[in-house]
Design a protein around this motif. Structure first.
Motif, PDB file in Angstrom:
ATOM      1  N   TRP A 331       0.856  -1.192   0.000  1.00 25.31           N
ATOM      2  CA  TRP A 331       0.000   0.000   0.000  1.00 25.31           C
ATOM      3  C   TRP A 331       0.885   1.232   0.000  1.00 25.31           C
ATOM      4  O   TRP A 331       1.808   1.334   0.809  1.00 25.31           O
ATOM      5  CB  TRP A 331      -0.861  -0.038   1.260  1.00 25.31           C
ATOM      6  CG  TRP A 331      -1.874   1.057   1.451  1.00 25.31           C
ATOM      7  CD1 TRP A 331      -1.840   2.026   2.408  1.00 25.31           C
ATOM      8  CD2 TRP A 331      -3.092   1.242   0.737  1.00 25.31           C
ATOM      9  NE1 TRP A 331      -2.985   2.800   2.333  1.00 25.31           N
ATOM     10  CE2 TRP A 331      -3.763   2.344   1.310  1.00 25.31           C
ATOM     11  CE3 TRP A 331      -3.700   0.590  -0.336  1.00 25.31           C
ATOM     12  CZ2 TRP A 331      -5.003   2.811   0.842  1.00 25.31           C
ATOM     13  CZ3 TRP A 331      -4.920   1.046  -0.797  1.00 25.31           C
ATOM     14  CH2 TRP A 331      -5.564   2.149  -0.211  1.00 25.31           C
ATOM     15  N   THR A 333       1.337   5.395   0.108  1.00 24.18           N
ATOM     16  CA  THR A 333       0.750   6.696   0.432  1.00 24.18           C
ATOM     17  C   THR A 333       1.621   7.776  -0.194  1.00 24.18           C
ATOM     18  O   THR A 333       2.804   7.912   0.147  1.00 24.18           O
ATOM     19  CB  THR A 333       0.651   6.895   1.953  1.00 24.18           C
ATOM     20  OG1 THR A 333      -0.076   5.795   2.516  1.00 24.18           O
ATOM     21  CG2 THR A 333      -0.080   8.198   2.284  1.00 24.18           C
ATOM     22  N   THR A 369      -3.607   7.534  -2.192  1.00 22.86           N
ATOM     23  CA  THR A 369      -3.172   6.165  -1.887  1.00 22.86           C
ATOM     24  C   THR A 369      -3.342   5.273  -3.114  1.00 22.86           C
ATOM     25  O   THR A 369      -4.109   5.578  -4.019  1.00 22.86           O
ATOM     26  CB  THR A 369      -3.998   5.574  -0.730  1.00 22.86           C
ATOM     27  OG1 THR A 369      -5.384   5.615  -1.089  1.00 22.86           O
ATOM     28  CG2 THR A 369      -3.791   6.366   0.554  1.00 22.86           C
TER      29      THR A 369
END
Lengths: 399, 399
Positions: A331, A333, A369
């Motif tokens: 993930w 950011t 994101t």
């Protein structure tokens, strides 16, 4: 006998059908099927890991020895020997799971749909992680709940947020191992606290665990199911440890709930294919997964490290990412001003694809994101794709 | 880490879940699994008709040549070559059905569930035959419609009753060929009138056709789909012409509806197993059904005649029954004072089983009815079972 100029139907869909949209991911996947695209967008396991020969031998054996039974209608709750096998496997850490606590389903996604169907009324409070698995949000949203986004941090879901926001909730949905989309893992301490909090508040806790066996080192963490079998609904799947295309998963829970889910499944599709269940039982009954799963772990771990190394090399300061201990996803950011939807449009021009993070949020989306999967892309192409993404990100950061 | 004395969950199910009950038939089937029971209760096709060797060869071929694709996630709408094959087969009588008008589903029952999900709101008017297929009533009832029972006679559904009762209905559900449970067939004239009536009133007409190919003589009657492809939703199944345990069916309809159903299916179970669809395509693509289906027709026709002859011999005056021209069921109407539930209790004592007619009615049940299936019982046992039933019925008729 064909009618001449019949009045066309003016389709009126149900209120719940108006909630339905095609998954953002599936729409992106259509774009990225072209072989020249380096796609980090998929949630598909690597076909390199599919035990095709072993599956073929099992189909042959089951059809040769029990063909007519395998091809006939079967019981709604599932193939008994497979349910018994799973019940034994799940009976650890001092708790005993019975076969009647298990309902076989046509993939975990069906488990989510059935849980929404029997637990959620219009306006029911449903607790989800921030962000959460998109397929769960889709499945539940058909039943028109009020989603409440439980706070998370770098270590995943924060149990105290359940205590403060969860009063009266009809369910808490959590994916504790190598979460989709973040790759985060919930610590044992938080698991205990979450299970205690939900039990105290009378909230059924769904533990969705498709990736749990795909830990890159050590052993899987204890299941919340075994901490409180009377209050946890566990979801298992064969999609990531065998193959996804057969559509086979299972829901484990307290008997009153499982009987209600069984009735809902009967109305939804009668039962899951007997043949599939008999074949999977044939494949796994002698311990095949114990030798097979490490090969998947090793492959995904290597690929994950390639992507992490590439990001260190090519992503600029101000970009953050998770370091998964298993599973299929990282993930990202980005700096707050970068919208990953806009980044995707540019990336696709350069034949690189990923999934923007927005759709994984039940409420306010963090648009900076994105989710990357590394499992079906070769190391060379991972490097190439991450380098391209890095350049695009750098171009969006003011000097 | 197991919690000590956790508070047990006080399960609160959704309002729709409270509608769910286990099917009366499935409960009876559990009782009648004992081999000594002569069961006319089943809705199962005869396993004698399953082309096991042919299926086995197709699984082997597909897994040998396209194993990884067959075992991977697949598209929600289904395997394209199979949808193209079905679209061609359905393009008759001057109408053209396109592949994008077809959604593959995990058995027809899933088609019913998805149709209920996208078309029915709480309180929506839903038109059904009197009596109607129990599985459809179950699937729709989850979405809490107001069922309206359309009048029928010895020739099936009466279209004029749709005109008088149907205003504002969200759908009309009909099973025109060898209906489950009555075995009745709707005439061509009534089909045309029904299609015209529904088109005029703007009511989507569901044509459920699991048994249509199982005609004992002649050719199947024209499909309502081809009379008005813009207003009819057609449901097909491989359960009665190949095998039911693989769970494969399809829904055909206007594109806006099919796209909405596709979204609902994506949330419900992502897609139906690719492998299954590829295998069925492999089995049927060269015309296998044209040689296979006549063997099923012949078997069922012979068994049906045995049961009809036995009833003539053993059933007393005052008992009426249908004479099916195809399919799997005969419908019995007993003298009005006899409750078939009470008869069933006595019959089970004597190791004979059937399905009482009550659950097939959406509204007022005619309790003096029952459904008999002849397809999985040998001629000797059909005779024996009907003789026993005849004695029990006679005992309930005053001399």
């Amino acid at each position: 006998m064909k009618l001449e100029n019949p009045t066309p139907i003016n389709w009126k869909f149900s209120d719940r059908a108006e909630q339905l949209q095609s998954s953002a991911i599936r729409e992106i996947l259509k774009v990225t099927m072209r072989p020249e695209v380096i796609s980090f967008a998929g949630g598909l396991p690597s076909p390199e890991t599919f035990p095709v020969e072993r599956m073929k031998a099992a189909f042959d054996k089951v059809l040769s020895t029990q063909g007519k039974a395998a091809l006939q209608y079967g019981p709604t709750d599932g193939y008994a020997p497979l349910r018994e096998f799973l019940a034994d496997s799940l009976s650890v850490d001092g708790s005993r799971i019975l076969p009647e606590q298990i309902l076989m389903v046509s993939g975990s996604q069906q488990g989510l749909d059935l849980l929404g169907k029997v637990l959620v009324d219009e306006g029911s409070k449903v607790l989800v992680e921030t962000p959460s698995y998109l397929g769960a949000l889709q499945a539940f949203s058909v039943y028109r709940p009020e989603f409440v986004s439980v706070d998370t941090d770098a270590h995943g879901l924060i149990p105290a947020s359940v205590a403060s926001k969860g009063a009266g909730a009809r369910l808490m949905y959590a994916l504790p191992n190598f979460q989709n989309p973040t790759g985060r893992t919930l610590s044992v301490e938080r698991r205990v606290e979450l299970v205690e909090t939900c039990a105290r508040m009378g909230i059924p806790l769904i533990e969705d665990n498709p990736y749990g066996d795909l830990c890159y080192s050590g052993e899987p963490l204890p299941k919340m199911l075994n901490m409180n079998p009377g209050g946890v609904i566990y979801m298992g799947s064969f999609s990531k440890v065998l193959t996804p295309g057969i559509r086979l998963g299972y829901v484990v829970g307290p008997t009153p709930l499982i009987r209600k889910l069984e009735q809902a499944k009967q109305a939804a599709d009668l039962h899951t294919a007997q043949l599939t269940q008999m074949v999977v039982y044939e494949v796994i009954k002698d311990g095949f997964l114990a030798e097979h799963i490490p090969t998947i772990r090793n492959l995904y771990s290597r690929q994950c490290n390639v992507m992490l190394d590439a990001m260190k090399k090519h992503f600029p300061a101000g970009v953050e990412w998770t370091t998964p201990e298993g599973g299929m996803f990282i993930w990202i950011t980005l700096p707050a001003h970068i919208d990953s939807n806009e980044l995707l449009a540019e990336a696709i021009q350069q034949n690189v694809a990923f999934v923007p993070g927005g759709p994984f949020y039940a409420n306010e989306a963090e648009k900076n994101t994105m989710r990357l999967s590394f499992v079906t892309v070769s190391p060379e192409r991972i490097n190439e794709g991450i380098e391209k993404l890095g350049k695009l990100i750098k171009a969006r950061i003011p000097a």
